[in-house]
Design a protein around this motif. Structure first.
Motif, PDB file in Angstrom:
ATOM      1  N   LYS A  36     -17.891  11.373  17.718  1.00  0.00           N
ATOM      2  CA  LYS A  36     -19.275  10.929  17.582  1.00  0.00           C
ATOM      3  C   LYS A  36     -19.721  10.214  18.856  1.00  0.00           C
ATOM      4  N   THR A  84     -22.204   0.390  18.907  1.00  0.00           N
ATOM      5  CA  THR A  84     -21.175  -0.324  18.150  1.00  0.00           C
ATOM      6  C   THR A  84     -21.851  -1.462  17.381  1.00  0.00           C
ATOM      7  N   THR A  85     -21.057  -2.212  16.641  1.00  0.00           N
ATOM      8  CA  THR A  85     -21.584  -3.389  15.944  1.00  0.00           C
ATOM      9  C   THR A  85     -21.568  -4.611  16.853  1.00  0.00           C
ATOM     10  N   LYS A  92     -20.100   3.889  13.122  1.00  0.00           N
ATOM     11  CA  LYS A  92     -20.197   3.321  11.785  1.00  0.00           C
ATOM     12  C   LYS A  92     -21.614   3.453  11.242  1.00  0.00           C
ATOM     13  N   GLY A  93     -21.701   3.552   9.915  1.00  0.00           N
ATOM     14  CA  GLY A  93     -23.002   3.595   9.245  1.00  0.00           C
ATOM     15  C   GLY A  93     -23.875   4.715   9.751  1.00  0.00           C
ATOM     16  N   PRO A  94     -25.147   4.411  10.039  1.00  0.00           N
ATOM     17  CA  PRO A  94     -26.087   5.465  10.470  1.00  0.00           C
ATOM     18  C   PRO A  94     -25.746   6.057  11.829  1.00  0.00           C
ATOM     19  N   PHE A  95     -24.890   5.359  12.611  1.00  0.00           N
ATOM     20  CA  PHE A  95     -24.536   5.867  13.933  1.00  0.00           C
ATOM     21  C   PHE A  95     -23.602   7.071  13.864  1.00  0.00           C
ATOM     22  N   LYS A  96     -23.161   7.412  12.661  1.00  0.00           N
ATOM     23  CA  LYS A  96     -22.401   8.652  12.504  1.00  0.00           C
ATOM     24  C   LYS A  96     -23.296   9.870  12.723  1.00  0.00           C
ATOM     25  N   ASN A  97     -24.600   9.666  12.621  1.00  0.00           N
ATOM     26  CA  ASN A  97     -25.556  10.731  12.897  1.00  0.00           C
ATOM     27  C   ASN A  97     -25.876  10.736  14.386  1.00  0.00           C
ATOM     28  N   THR A 108     -15.313   4.711  17.179  1.00  0.00           N
ATOM     29  CA  THR A 108     -15.594   5.064  15.802  1.00  0.00           C
ATOM     30  C   THR A 108     -17.031   4.681  15.486  1.00  0.00           C
ATOM     31  N   ASN A 164     -27.859   7.841  16.635  1.00  0.00           N
ATOM     32  CA  ASN A 164     -27.134   7.143  17.694  1.00  0.00           C
ATOM     33  C   ASN A 164     -27.895   7.251  19.018  1.00  0.00           C
TER      34      ASN A 164
END
Length: 325
Positions: free
Chosen positions: A295, A303-304, A11-16, A9, A20
Motif C-alpha cells: 500500500k 501513517t498515524t 491503517k484505516g482509510p489509508f488502505k485505499n 503498513t 492515501n
C-alpha cells in the motif's frame, strides 16, 4: 542487491490507494518550515528558484539535500515541506527546487521543465557546489522529480564525486507505461487536475510566444499525451510525444547508476504500471534498493504519526550512507 522488505503498513482509510494519495496531497498540513528563496540564472538566461531551509546543527559535517517535486508541483507542496522538516531536524540543509515555471512565475523561455530535463539538475548541482564547498550532496525526487534524478545519475555525463545517495519516491521510471496507468478510468481526477494546470501554462506561453505556439493546438490539447505532443516534444527538441517518453524514461539508465539509490514505489500506486517496478534490475544491481510496499498510493505513505513513511525512509537511507569524515 536483494529487494527491500517494506515495513509500511497502511491503517484505516489509508488502505485505499486513492484516499492515501489525496489525503497526503490535499488534506495533510506541515507547519514550521522556513524557506528563503534564491533565484539562479541558468546558462540559457532562464531562471530556477530554490527555496532553502537550514538545519540548526552545529556539526562541522556539511550535508545538503536537493529535493525535486513532481508534475505541476512546487517547493511548497506538503510532501516537499514534510521531507524538508524531517531532514533539517537531523542535520541536513535542504534546497527545495522549483523547476522552470513552477515557482509562481512563468519562465522566460519557450521551453519549460519536463521529466528528462537532467541538464537543469546538473546546473543546479554545480551552482550549489559553488556555494557550499566540501558539502555532501543527496538527491530526493518525487514522481517526475524521481525520474529526473535517476536519469541524471545514470546517463553518460560528468557528475561531481560528492553526491552520496539518492531517494526516488513514487517514480514513473517508464513514462509511456505510466501514461497508460494514468489513462485508466479511475484516474480521471488526477488527469483533469494536471491537464487544467498544464493547459493554463500553455495559454501563458501562447501569449509570450505567438510565433512558436498557436491557438489551434491549444484547443487540441485534451489529454496529457496531446499536451506532450503539441508542447513538450516540440519545445524541447523531441520528434513527438513517444520520442520524448522513450528518451526521457530513467529505466534505461538504472544499470549505470553508481551511487546508492532507494526507489520506493507502492504496488497500489495508480500512476504506475508494471515497467515502473524494476525488480530484475534491483536483484542484480549493487546500488539500486527497490522497496515495494503493498500500500501507499502515489506519494502517500500516510501513517498515524506526524511524519510519513517515505519521510522516515528518506532520512534513514541518507543517514546510513553519510560519510562520517
Amino acid at each position: 542487491m536483494p529487494l527491500i522488505e517494506s515495513t509500511y503498513t497502511a491503517k484505516g482509510p489509508f488502505k485505499n490507494a486513492h484516499f492515501n494519495t489525496i489525503f497526503a496531497a490535499k488534506l495533510r498540513r506541515v507547519y514550521g518550515v522556513y524557506q528563503k528563496r534564491e533565484r539562479v540564472i541558468l546558462s540559457d538566461g532562464d531562471f530556477i528558484d530554490i527555496d532553502w531551509s537550514y538545519s540548526k546543527s552545529t556539526s562541522k559535517l556539511s550535508k545538503t539535500v536537493l529535493l525535486f517535486h513532481g508534475l505541476e508541483g512546487t517547493a511548497k507542496r506538503t510532501y516537499m515541506l514534510g521531507t524538508v522538516k524531517q531532514l533539517i531536524q537531523h542535520g541536513y540543509d535542504c534546497a527545495a527546487i522549483n523547476l522552470r515555471s513552477c515557482s509562481g512565475e512563468i519562465n522566460t523561455k519557450l521551453r519549460s521543465y519536463h521529466s528528462g530535463a537532467s541538464e537543469d539538475v546538473a546546473e543546479i548541482i554545480s551552482h550549489i557546489n559553488s556555494l557550499k564547498k566540501n558539502t555532501q550532496l543527496y538527491l530526493c525526487g518525487f514522481s517526475l522529480g524521481g525520474n529526473l534524478i535517476l536519469k541524471y545519475l545514470g546517463e553518460n555525463r560528468e557528475r561531481p564525486d560528492n553526491i552520496i545517495a539518492a531517494v526516488a519516491i513514487s517514480t514513473p521510471i517508464d513514462l509511456f507505461d505510466s501514461l497508460g496507468a494514468l489513462e485508466r478510468s479511475g484516474n480521471w481526477i488526477y488527469r483533469w487536475s494536471f491537464l487544467k494546470d498544464l493547459r493554463a501554462k500553455y495559454k501563458m506561453k501562447l501569449t509570450n510566444f505567438p510565433g512558436e505556439l498557436n491557438a489551434e493546438n491549444y484547443r487540441k490539447i485534451k489529454s496529457l499525451r496531446l499536451f506532450d505532443e503539441y508542447y513538450t516534444a516540440p519545445a524541447h527538441g523531441f520528434k513527438d510525444a513517444l520520442d520524448y517518453y522513450t528518451k526521457s524514461s530513467s529505466s534505461q539508465f538504472l544499470n549505470q547508476i553508481k551511487v546508492p539509490v532507494l526507489l520506493l514505489n507502492a504496488k497500489d500506486d495508480s500512476f504506475l504500471n508494471e515497467k515502473c517496478y524494476p525488480v530484475s534490475v534491483s536483484r542484480s544491481h549493487p546500488f539500486i534498493h527497490l522497496e515495494m510496499p503493498e500500500k501507499g498510493g502515489h506519494v502517500g505513505f500516510m501513517t498515524t504519526r506526524r511524519t510519513t513513511y517515505n519521510e522516515e525512509r528518506t532520512l534513514a537511507f541518507f543517514n546510513v550512507h553519510t560519510l562520517k569524515s
